[in-house]
Design a protein around this motif. Sequence first.
Motif, PDB file in Angstrom:
ATOM      1  N   UNK A  22       0.821  -1.207   0.000  1.00 54.73           N
ATOM      2  CA  UNK A  22       0.000   0.000   0.000  1.00 54.73           C
ATOM      3  C   UNK A  22       0.857   1.259   0.000  1.00 54.73           C
ATOM      4  N   UNK A  23       0.227   2.356  -0.394  1.00 54.92           N
ATOM      5  CA  UNK A  23       0.846   3.675  -0.364  1.00 54.92           C
ATOM      6  C   UNK A  23       0.135   4.508   0.683  1.00 54.92           C
ATOM      7  N   UNK A  24       0.885   5.101   1.588  1.00 55.51           N
ATOM      8  CA  UNK A  24       0.315   5.970   2.611  1.00 55.51           C
ATOM      9  C   UNK A  24       0.668   7.422   2.291  1.00 55.51           C
ATOM     10  N   UNK A  25      -0.296   8.297   2.479  1.00 58.15           N
ATOM     11  CA  UNK A  25      -0.081   9.720   2.237  1.00 58.15           C
ATOM     12  C   UNK A  25      -0.561  10.502   3.456  1.00 58.15           C
ATOM     13  N   UNK A  26       0.328  11.302   4.024  1.00 57.48           N
ATOM     14  CA  UNK A  26      -0.024  12.214   5.097  1.00 57.48           C
ATOM     15  C   UNK A  26       0.041  13.636   4.552  1.00 57.48           C
ATOM     16  N   UNK A  27      -1.013  14.394   4.800  1.00 58.49           N
ATOM     17  CA  UNK A  27      -1.050  15.777   4.355  1.00 58.49           C
ATOM     18  C   UNK A  27      -1.227  16.703   5.542  1.00 58.49           C
ATOM     19  N   UNK A  28      -0.653  17.892   5.458  1.00 61.57           N
ATOM     20  CA  UNK A  28      -0.812  18.879   6.529  1.00 61.57           C
ATOM     21  C   UNK A  28      -0.846  20.273   5.938  1.00 61.57           C
ATOM     22  N   UNK A  29      -1.690  21.107   6.521  1.00 54.00           N
ATOM     23  CA  UNK A  29      -1.746  22.528   6.179  1.00 54.00           C
ATOM     24  C   UNK A  29      -1.064  23.264   7.316  1.00 54.00           C
ATOM     25  N   UNK A  30      -0.035  24.018   7.000  1.00 57.26           N
ATOM     26  CA  UNK A  30       0.814  24.623   8.030  1.00 57.26           C
ATOM     27  C   UNK A  30       0.715  26.140   8.058  1.00 57.26           C
ATOM     28  N   UNK A  31       0.643  26.684   9.267  1.00 51.19           N
ATOM     29  CA  UNK A  31       0.816  28.114   9.491  1.00 51.19           C
ATOM     30  C   UNK A  31       2.165  28.253  10.189  1.00 51.19           C
ATOM     31  N   UNK A  32       3.162  28.644   9.426  1.00 44.59           N
ATOM     32  CA  UNK A  32       4.515  28.614   9.951  1.00 44.59           C
ATOM     33  C   UNK A  32       4.890  27.173  10.245  1.00 44.59           C
ATOM     34  N   UNK A  33       5.290  26.906  11.471  1.00 42.16           N
ATOM     35  CA  UNK A  33       5.627  25.530  11.862  1.00 42.16           C
ATOM     36  C   UNK A  33       4.545  24.921  12.752  1.00 42.16           C
ATOM     37  N   UNK A  34       3.305  25.414  12.593  1.00 40.19           N
ATOM     38  CA  UNK A  34       2.183  24.910  13.376  1.00 40.19           C
ATOM     39  C   UNK A  34       1.161  24.220  12.465  1.00 40.19           C
ATOM     40  N   UNK A  35       0.814  22.983  12.795  1.00 38.30           N
ATOM     41  CA  UNK A  35      -0.161  22.238  12.004  1.00 38.30           C
ATOM     42  C   UNK A  35      -1.567  22.791  12.228  1.00 38.30           C
ATOM     43  N   UNK A  36      -2.258  23.123  11.136  1.00 37.57           N
ATOM     44  CA  UNK A  36      -3.645  23.577  11.210  1.00 37.57           C
ATOM     45  C   UNK A  36      -4.611  22.423  10.946  1.00 37.57           C
ATOM     46  N   UNK A  37      -4.265  21.589   9.981  1.00 35.38           N
ATOM     47  CA  UNK A  37      -5.072  20.399   9.693  1.00 35.38           C
ATOM     48  C   UNK A  37      -4.157  19.281   9.228  1.00 35.38           C
ATOM     49  N   UNK A  38      -4.596  18.058   9.451  1.00 30.48           N
ATOM     50  CA  UNK A  38      -3.766  16.874   9.156  1.00 30.48           C
ATOM     51  C   UNK A  38      -4.666  15.745   8.684  1.00 30.48           C
ATOM     52  N   UNK A  39      -4.222  15.021   7.673  1.00 30.31           N
ATOM     53  CA  UNK A  39      -4.960  13.870   7.161  1.00 30.31           C
ATOM     54  C   UNK A  39      -4.000  12.728   6.833  1.00 30.31           C
ATOM     55  N   UNK A  40      -4.397  11.515   7.196  1.00 31.99           N
ATOM     56  CA  UNK A  40      -3.679  10.300   6.816  1.00 31.99           C
ATOM     57  C   UNK A  40      -4.603   9.464   5.956  1.00 31.99           C
ATOM     58  N   UNK A  41      -4.122   9.102   4.761  1.00 30.13           N
ATOM     59  CA  UNK A  41      -4.915   8.294   3.837  1.00 30.13           C
ATOM     60  C   UNK A  41      -4.052   7.171   3.271  1.00 30.13           C
ATOM     61  N   UNK A  42      -4.699   6.077   2.873  1.00 33.43           N
ATOM     62  CA  UNK A  42      -3.973   4.952   2.292  1.00 33.43           C
ATOM     63  C   UNK A  42      -4.677   4.472   1.028  1.00 33.43           C
ATOM     64  N   UNK A  43      -3.912   3.779   0.195  1.00 32.49           N
ATOM     65  CA  UNK A  43      -4.435   3.169  -1.031  1.00 32.49           C
ATOM     66  C   UNK A  43      -3.535   1.992  -1.364  1.00 32.49           C
ATOM     67  N   UNK A  44      -4.009   1.083  -2.209  1.00 32.32           N
ATOM     68  CA  UNK A  44      -3.118   0.030  -2.680  1.00 32.32           C
ATOM     69  C   UNK A  44      -1.884   0.661  -3.330  1.00 32.32           C
ATOM     70  N   UNK A  45      -0.756  -0.025  -3.309  1.00 31.05           N
ATOM     71  CA  UNK A  45       0.481   0.525  -3.865  1.00 31.05           C
ATOM     72  C   UNK A  45       0.227   1.179  -5.215  1.00 31.05           C
ATOM     73  N   UNK A  46       0.625   2.440  -5.327  1.00 34.45           N
ATOM     74  CA  UNK A  46       0.305   3.184  -6.537  1.00 34.45           C
ATOM     75  C   UNK A  46       1.392   4.188  -6.850  1.00 34.45           C
ATOM     76  N   UNK A  47       1.382   4.679  -8.076  1.00 35.67           N
ATOM     77  CA  UNK A  47       2.348   5.685  -8.530  1.00 35.67           C
ATOM     78  C   UNK A  47       1.620   6.657  -9.444  1.00 35.67           C
ATOM     79  N   UNK A  48       2.251   7.821  -9.757  1.00 33.61           N
ATOM     80  CA  UNK A  48       1.621   8.789 -10.654  1.00 33.61           C
ATOM     81  C   UNK A  48       1.194   8.150 -11.970  1.00 33.61           C
TER      82      UNK A  48
END
Length: 201
Positions: free
Chosen positions: A138-164
């Motif tokens: 699987x491929x895991x993707x973590x995303x974050x929206x940052x204000x400076x060095x402070x996390x505003x929002x965070x998401x963890x998502x997964x999918x079967x192994x994948x590429x562009x």
Amino acid sequence: TLLNVPTLMRCAMKRFTSPIVAASLAIGLAGACANSTMIVDTDYRDSYDPLNFNLYHGNRDTRVSVIGDTLGTNSRNLSTAVTKTMYGNHEGQRTNFTTNPGPSAEKNLHVIMAFNVEHNSYLCETGGKLESKPTAGKTELQGAWCWGNQTQSYTLATAPSTRPGDPAFKSLVAETTQELFGPPEDNNPLLDDSSTDDTVP
């Protein structure tokens, strides 16, 4: 502190305001998720305000840092695929997600998209210093929206192994982007009782 919004380990799907519709779709998700994006976790800081997206990103460049890799994809190709897929997959005004922003970008706000690295809901506080942690199959993707060095929002998502280039890759990036900038009340339709009428006739 971070406000955690339960996600029911849901597959990527359009949001529904009706709890009844959402509950019906939730039945049998375990099997349906086998070949789909799964949102595992979404967290918001108390200071998170989705209206800030329009204020600071609308019709401007938005800086994105892409970390890690998936199936050995070239870093430049991965970054291009990520920012291209992010475009338009969010609430609010259009913005140009890019790893090479121009002067229009708000310097204090940026986005991190991290592939197959150790889990950390404080991505912005790490400064992007994360150890690689690939998971077989699987491929895991973590995303974050940052204000400076402070996390505003965070998401963890997964999918079967994948590429562009794979549909699963586009779904993974698009759904993660939607979660990062979506209104908190929309992230768990089963907890939204706005359509429930408790009036006694």
